[in-house]
Design an enzyme around this catalytic site. Structure first.
Site, PDB file in Angstrom:
ATOM      1  N   LYS A   1       0.811  -1.226   0.000  1.00  0.00           N
ATOM      2  CA  LYS A   1       0.000   0.000   0.000  1.00  0.00           C
ATOM      3  C   LYS A   1       0.839   1.269   0.000  1.00  0.00           C
ATOM      4  CE  LYS A   1      -4.351  -1.569   1.999  1.00  0.00           C
ATOM      5  NZ  LYS A   1      -5.358  -1.347   3.051  1.00  0.00           N
TER       6      LYS A   1
ATOM      7  N   LYS B   1      -4.734 -10.283  -6.535  1.00  0.00           N
ATOM      8  CA  LYS B   1      -6.031 -10.601  -5.924  1.00  0.00           C
ATOM      9  C   LYS B   1      -7.084  -9.574  -6.347  1.00  0.00           C
ATOM     10  CE  LYS B   1      -5.531  -7.906  -1.802  1.00  0.00           C
ATOM     11  NZ  LYS B   1      -5.720  -7.642  -0.436  1.00  0.00           N
TER      12      LYS B   1
ATOM     13  N   LYS C   1     -10.580  -4.137  -3.666  1.00  0.00           N
ATOM     14  CA  LYS C   1     -11.412  -2.937  -3.582  1.00  0.00           C
ATOM     15  C   LYS C   1     -10.724  -1.707  -4.108  1.00  0.00           C
ATOM     16  CE  LYS C   1     -13.870  -3.470   0.674  1.00  0.00           C
ATOM     17  NZ  LYS C   1     -13.853  -3.286   2.087  1.00  0.00           N
TER      18      LYS C   1
END
Ligand code: AMP
Ligand code: TRP
Length: 334
Positions: free
Chosen positions: A120, A201, A204
Site C-alpha cells: 500500500k 487478488k 477494492k
C-alpha cells in the site's frame, strides 16, 4: 478477566467501509461469517472498521454513506443481528485506546515486515503513520473481545500472526490477559483473483472496475465483466497451475454454485470459453440477485440500520470495557 473468556468459540472479523465490496470479500469473508453464525457454540461479532478506512484519505461525506452501505450489505448477505453482533469500530473508543497501549509493545521492525503495508505504501511519496500502524489496531480489535477465531481471506494471515505474537508477548508479561486467536481461512475461497490479471487478488482499491465483480453490479455489468475477463492460452476449461485465469474462474463458479471444480470441468468438456463464461455469468447473477434485492430494501431504511449498529455497539461494550480495564491495570495505568 476469566468471566470474559469463553468455553465456546468467539468469532470476530471486520471489513473496511471503503471502495466497492466485491465477490472476493463475499466468498473469502462474508459467506464464511454467515455459515459461522448458524453454529450455536459460536458467538459472532462483525465490525465495520472505519478507523482502518481512514488510514488512507477518505471523503467524510462518502465515508459516512459507505458505513451504512456496508451495514446493509452485511445484513443482505445474511448476517442476522439477532444471532450476531454488528457494530462500527469507532463507536467503541476501547479500540483506539487498546491500540495505543499495544503500540508501546510493538517493535518498528515487526511492522516494517508487513507485506500489505509494503504494497500500500509502494510508489507513494507520502503515507500516514496510521497506515503503518494498521496491524496494531487490527490486533486491538481482535484481542479486545477475547476472540478465539478470526475468519478472513489469505491477505490477512500475516496480520493475524502479528496479533498472536502481541497476544503472547502481553500474556507472558502480564499473566494471561488475552485469548490467543486462531485464523480461519477457507482454502478454496481465500484468494479470489482479479478478472483482468489472475496474478493479483481481486481488490477494492483496484483502479480498474473491470478487475472485480461488485456485489451490487447489475446483471448486464456482470455479464460484460466476465465476458472481458482474461483467459489462458489453449481453449480447455480445466484448472491447473499453468492456467491461472481459468482456475480462478472455475474457483468462482464452484464457490457460487457450491459444486466441485471437477464436476464443472466435466460439464464443459468440449466447450469453449464463450459457453463457459455465459454460464459463469448466469451463476454469479443468480447468486447475487437475492442479496441485491435485500440490499435495496435495507439501504432505504437508514434509521433502522443506525439502530442495529448502535444496539450492537451497546451489546458488546461490557466485553471491550472489561478487557481494556484489565490491560490498563496490568500495565500500571489506573
Ligand atoms: P477488505 O476489503 O480489505 O476490508 O477485506 C475484507 C475481508 O475480505 C478480509 O477478510 C479479506 O481477507 C477478504 N478479502 C479481500 N479481498 C479478497 C479476495 N480477493 N479473495 C478472498 N478474500 C478477500
Ligand atoms: N484488515 C482487515 C482487512 O482489510 C480488516 C480488519 C480490521 C479485520 N480489523 C479486523 C479483520 C479484525 C479481522 C479481524 O481485510
Amino acid at each position: 478477566m476469566d468471566q470474559n473468556k469463553l468455553n465456546t468459540k468467539r468469532i470476530f472479523s471486520g471489513i473496511q467501509p471503503s471502495g466497492v465490496l466485491h465477490l472476493g470479500n463475499y466468498l473469502g469473508a462474508i459467506s464464511q461469517f454467515v455459515k459461522l453464525q448458524g453454529d450455536t457454540n459460536s458467538e459472532c461479532i462483525f465490525c465495520i472498521v472505519d478507523l482502518h478506512a481512514i488510514t488512507v484519505p477518505q471523503d467524510p461525506k462518502i465515508l459516512r454513506e459507505k458505513i451504512l452501505e456496508l451495514a446493509a450489505l452485511y445484513l443482505a448477505c445474511g448476517i442476522d443481528p439477532t444471532k450476531s453482533t454488528l457494530f462500527v469500530q469507532s463507536s467503541r473508543p476501547e479500540h483506539s485506546e487498546l491500540a495505543w497501549i499495544l503500540n508501546c509493545f510493538t517493535n518498528m521492525g515487526e511492522l516494517n515486515r508487513m507485506t500489505q503495508f509494503k504494497e500500500k505504501s509502494e510508489n507513494k511519496s507520502n503515507y500516514s503513520v496510521g497506515l503503518f500502524d494498521y496491524p496494531v489496531l487490527m490486533a486491538a480489535d481482535i484481542l479486545l473481545y477475547q476472540t478465539t477465531h478470526v475468519p478472513v481471506g489469505e491477505d490477512q494471515k500475516q496480520h493475524i500472526e502479528i496479533t498472536r505474537d502481541l497476544c503472547e508477548r502481553m500474556n507472558n508479561k502480564y499473566n494471561g490477559l488475552f485469548t490467543l486467536p486462531e485464523p480461519m481461512i477457507n482454502k478454496q475461497t481465500a484468494r479470489i483473483m482479479s478478472l483482468d490479471d489472475p496474478n493479483n487478488k481481486m481488490s477494492k482499491s483496484s483502479p480498474s472496475p473491470s478487475s472485480y465483480i461488485g456485489l451490487t453490479d447489475s446483471p448486464e455489468i456482470i455479464r460484460e465483466k466476465i465476458k472481458r475477463a482474461v483467459t489462458d492460452s489453449g481453449s480447455e476449461i480445466k484448472s491447473g497451475e499453468d492456467k491461472p485465469a481459468i482456475s480462478n474462474l472455475l474457483n468462482i463458479f464452484a464457490a457460487v454454485t457450491d459444486r466441485e471444480i471437477a464436476d464443472i470441468e466435466k460439464d464443459f468438456e468440449g466447450n469453449g470459453y464463450g459457453e463457459f463464461k455465459d454460464a459463469l455469468a448466469q451463476a454469479v447473477i443468480s447468486k447475487l440477485a437475492p442479496i441485491q434485492e435485500k440490499y435495496n430494501k435495507l439501504i432505504a431504511g437508514k434509521d433502522e440500520l443506525r439502530k442495529i449498529l448502535a444496539d450492537g455497539s451497546a451489546k458488546i461494550a461490557p466485553i471491550a470495557q472489561k478487557t481494556l480495564s484489565e490491560v490498563k491495570k496490568s500495565v500500571g495505568l489506573g
